[in-house]
Structures are given as structure tokens and as C-alpha cells.
Design an enzyme around this catalytic site. Structure first.
Site, PDB file in Angstrom:
ATOM      1  N   GLU A 227       0.808  -1.222   0.000  1.00 31.20           N
ATOM      2  CA  GLU A 227       0.000   0.000   0.000  1.00 31.20           C
ATOM      3  C   GLU A 227       0.846   1.279   0.000  1.00 31.20           C
ATOM      4  OE1 GLU A 227      -2.937  -0.398   3.114  1.00 31.20           O
ATOM      5  OE2 GLU A 227      -3.992  -1.976   2.011  1.00 31.20           O
ATOM      6  N   GLU A 330      -4.257  -8.859  -1.321  1.00 27.52           N
ATOM      7  CA  GLU A 330      -4.846  -8.695   0.014  1.00 27.52           C
ATOM      8  C   GLU A 330      -6.276  -8.193  -0.053  1.00 27.52           C
ATOM      9  OE1 GLU A 330      -2.610  -6.324   2.935  1.00 27.52           O
ATOM     10  OE2 GLU A 330      -4.537  -5.644   3.709  1.00 27.52           O
TER      11      GLU A 330
END
Length: 479
Positions: A227, A330
Site C-alpha cells: 500500500e 490482500e
């Protein structure tokens, strides 16, 4: 409950030229059906067989799932989930018999068939505390040591590896470099990797790979950064697309190759679908960067700023970079609530994402934590979430959520190296995908997330089998 009855008629007996291809090679005309039906509390139940019979041109009034084995797309790398600090710590707090049950439930011959394992390099939010593998300000990395992981994480990964065998596919992701390498001098709350430490940080990945492989865990791949656009209250580090590209081109990529790790699969981005196209086109636009990247990773959390998932962005990205695989790295349901662990909506979230992701070209699909405790943790910043299996570490009780079963309707039956097959539905209420395993077995997954029962047909090149899709159900048909 309203029941939608859609009648089906055999229209003519002729097969078109293509229609003969599949059925000439496959004489078996019956398929096995496995069903998860929330209304009946049925979970991956064997419902027997259905028979394929001649069925010509369908009418618009005929509800159908159309499968054409002549159209083959991406090859599946594998399906699995993350063994984080939280998963492993929870695992080893349980009695031995429960540990065996859980590891078999995912990786055993009668389990979900998971072959992919992701883990965190350095701590993440799903760790009990923040940690690194080196001492403060050790820019030589001489103190590098993964002893922290040997208590819980490495043993659980090795348990999974032992059951998976040759298809074991292991990769890792960093959430943050050590604080002293960063602009904000903090592993948490974003910050950037300081330019002076680009090479030191690249060397850190090499140390990690070598230490894990020294312990018998073969590293298949890695993502550059988890991220990279999120400033979180937990471990995080910001890279623009240009910064990620520069780090990969000048440091991480060459360092991997120089150390004999050219075979490791590097995935860029590792964040949400919303920016995936922009990140890929910017980062991989330079051939000298692109040569080090094998795939493009993504998560499903773009709904924080959108009403629905942005699946079409995957299509555009795959078209732009057909030589790179798409990897779902994810996803989970956030805001854990123990009273909601048996809600079917948890499974439908997974089913909707998996089916659409695969239909848009995804080759690798990785859930987040494989196991969490009764709090939805451990999580050192309070970001408690759901997982397919929740274990109460106080009582030893193990809970299987609908997430577990919905993922299993794909992972248990679709094997690594399977090819996705052309599939479409003429009813918006039914979502479906199909794979062909290496042995020629066709596996079709059909989900109905509405309140209505829908009768439909699985139509394959001029023949069809009648099926019923109960409300809020998922089924796998194996031919």
C-alpha cells in the site's frame, strides 16, 4: 421467498462446428455439484450429479451460464492467504489438535487446496508490536536476524509448506523500512524512504530472502511495498509511481539479479484497484524498470471512496501489460464483530471479488490473514478484522466463517496451472467463472447473492445441465 422459474427447451438437435470439439473429446455427460446454501445451512455439500443433454440455441427467456472451452485465458498461479504474525501467534495459542485441524483445513488433502502463502517482512498492523530485523542505525545490516519470526511465523509457514508440497508459492511484502531509514523517523504513519538508504533497503530484501531460504522456505516472489499510497496509523511507507520505479530500476531489481535471484517474481503497486492503471503505466513505462517486474499486485479496499469495486481497471491494466500477471495480494472485511462471524455476506464479499477478479485476468489470488483470534487480532493498532477462520484462544473453539467456504468453492477444485475458460451469464443476478484443470476437468463456479432462487442451465457447446441456484448460495460444478 420468491422463486424465479425459467423454463428451458431443447431447440433443435444440431451442433455447430465448434460445439463438437469439446464433446468429441469428453464423453462423460454428468457433472458433480457442490453447494453452499446459507438458508439450509449447507456448506460445500456434495449434491450428487447433473446430466448434460442436447440443447440448441437458447432463448432470451432461458437463464444460462455459457461456457466455451475453445476460449482459454490466463493460467492460474495459485490461491491462498497470508500467514502473518497475528495468524501464527493465534495458531500456537491453540491446543495441538486444533492446530492440526486448521492447518489441514487449509493445506491438507481434504482442505481448501491453498498453495499460496504471503507474509510480512518487518512488522505490520497484524503484529503484536513493531519490530525490524536489525539494530538501530545499522546501515551495514550486519545485525540482520530473523529470530523474531522463528517463534511463530516461520514454524507455521513450514507446516503449510510441508502439506502443500511442490506447489508451495511463497512471497513477502514490507510495510515499512526501519524508522531510521525514513523521512519521518517512524515506522508508522507514512513517511518516505530516504534517498540515502535506497541501496541499504534493497540489500535488506536480499538478507530476508537468504535467511528464509536458509531455513528451507523457498521464496517465489515479493512486492516492492504494501500500500505505497496509504499513510496509516500502522506501519506504512509512501512511494509515488516514479519513486517506486526508480527504486526498482536502480536498486531492488539489480540487487536481486546480482545475488542470483533473477527468478524471484517482483510485483509492483500492491494497493487498490482505483490507481492500478495509472501506477502500472507510470512505473512500467520505462523498459529498464519493467524488465525487473513480473506482476502487478492489488487490494480490494477502493470502496472507501467508491460504492463498488473497480474491476474494469484490471481489464485496462492487463491489456496494457499482457506480459505481466495480475495478483490479488490482500483483502478482508474490516471492523470485526464476533456476533457477525456467521453472516453469509462475508462469503459473498469474497465470492464477488474472486469471480470478477479471475474474469478480469487475475492469475494469483491471496486472502489476508488465514486465522485471527476472538478479537479480530492480534493487531497492535486496533485495526481488528474478519478472517475465514476465527479461533477463540480462551476456549479453543474454532469458527469457520462463510469466507472460508466461498473461497473454497474455487480453491479446492481449481488447481495451479489451470486455465480460465470463456464464461458468461445472461442473468445479472448470477456471477460465474470457469477454469480447466491440466487433466481437462472443467470447474464452473456460480454465485447467487440475491434473495431469490434462480433456476438456470450450464450450457457448454450445444449441451446443457439444469441447475438451481438457491438464494445467497454458491456452487461448484465439476465436469
Amino acid at each position: 421467498m420468491k422463486r424465479l422459474i425459467v423454463s428451458c427447451f431443447v431447440v433443435g438437435l444440431a451442433f455447430n462446428a465448434n460445439a463438437q470439439n469439446y464433446w468429441k473429446k469428453n464423453t462423460g455427460k454428468t457433472a458433480k455439484v457442490f453447494l453452499t446454501n446459507s438458508a439450509a445451512n449447507e456448506k460445500m455439500v456434495d449434491k450428487g450429479t447433473v446430466k448434460f443433454e442436447k440443447f440448441g440455441q437458447p432463448k432470451e427467456t432461458d437463464a444460462c451460464i455459457f461456457v466455451d472451452p475453445d476460449f482459454k485465458y490466463q493460467k492460474l498461479i495459485g490461491i491462498g492467504g497470508a500467514i502473518t504474525d497475528a495468524s501464527a501467534e493465534t495458531f500456537y495459542k491453540l491446543p495441538k489438535d486444533k492446530q492440526k485441524e486448521i492447518i489441514e483445513a487449509y493445506y491438507g488433502k481434504n482442505g481448501l487446496g491453498y498453495t499460496v502463502v504471503r507474509t510480512n517482512m518487518n512488522s505490520c498492523d497484524f503484529s503484536s508490536d513493531s519490530y525490524t530485523y536489525v539494530q538501530e542505525n545499522d546501515n551495514t545490516l550486519k545485525s540482520f536476524n530473523v529470530a523474531h519470526d522463528e517463534k511463530y511465523k516461520i514454524p507455521m509457514i513450514k507446516e503449510a509448506q510441508k502439506l502443500i508440497g511442490k506447489d508451495f508459492t511463497f512471497y513477502f511484502s514490507p510495510w515499512s523500512p526501519p524508522a531510521w531509514m525514513k523521512s519521518n523517523k517512524n515506522m508508522l504513519k507514512g513517511g518516505r524512504l530516504e534517498n540515502a538508504f535506497y541501496q541499504t533497503w534493497a540489500d535488506y530484501y536480499i538478507k530476508f530472502i537468504k535467511e528464509y531460504e536458509k531455513r528451507g522456505i523457498n521464496v517465489w516472489g515479493l512486492t516492492v511495498q504494501n500500500e505505497p499510497m496509504a499513510t496509516q496509523s500502522w506501519e506504512s511507507c509512501i512511494y509515488s509511481a516514479e519513486e517506486e520505479g526508480e527504486f526498482l530500476k536502480n536498486n531492488l531489481g539489480p540487487t536481486l539479479w546480482k545475488n542470483g535471484f533473477k527468478d524471484k517474481k517482483v510485483m509492483i503497486w500492491d494497493h487498490n484497484r482505483d490507481l492500478i492503471y495509472q501506477r502500472a503505466t507510470t512505473t512500467l513505462g520505462d523498459p529498464e524498470t519493467s524488465k525487473y517486474a513480473s506482476g502487478i499486485g492489488y487490494h480490494w479496499y477502493e470502496t472507501w471512496n467508491n460504492k463498488t469495486q473497480l474491476f474494469d481497471n484490471l481489464t485496462e491494466t492487463q491489456r496494457a501489460f499482457p506480459d505481466k500477471f495480475l495478483a490479488f495480494t490482500e483483502g478482508c472485511k474490516e471492523q470485526f464483530d464476533m456476533s457477525k462471524i456467521y453472516e453469509v455476506s462475508l462469503g459473498e464479499l469474497y465470492g464477488r471479488n474472486m469471480i470478477n477478479d479471475f474474469n478480469k485476468g487475475t492469475a494469483l489470488w491471496t486472502d489476508w490473514n488465514v486465522l485471527l483470534d476472538e478479537t479480530g487480532g492480534p493487531n497492535h493498532v486496533g485495526n481488528f478484522c474478519f478472517a475465514p477462520i476465527i479461533a477463540d484462544t480462551k476456549t479453543g473453539e474454532v469458527h469457520y466463517t462463510y469466507e472460508y467456504y466461498y473461497v473454497g468453492h474455487v480453491s479446492k477444485f481449481v488447481k495451479p496451472n489451470a486455465r480460465r475458460i470463456g464464461t458468461s451469464s445472461n442473468r445479472a443476478a448470477l456471477t460465474s467463472t470457469t477454469f480447466m484443470n491440466e487433466n481437462g476437468q472443467l470447474v464452473t463456479v456460480i454465485m447467487n447473492d440475491t434473495d431469490n432462487i434462480i433456476d438456470t442451465n450450464l450450457w457448454i457447446e450445444g449441451m446443457a445441465a439444469k441447475l438451481s441456484a438457491p438464494a445467497h448460495s454458491i456452487q461448484t460444478v465439476i465436469l
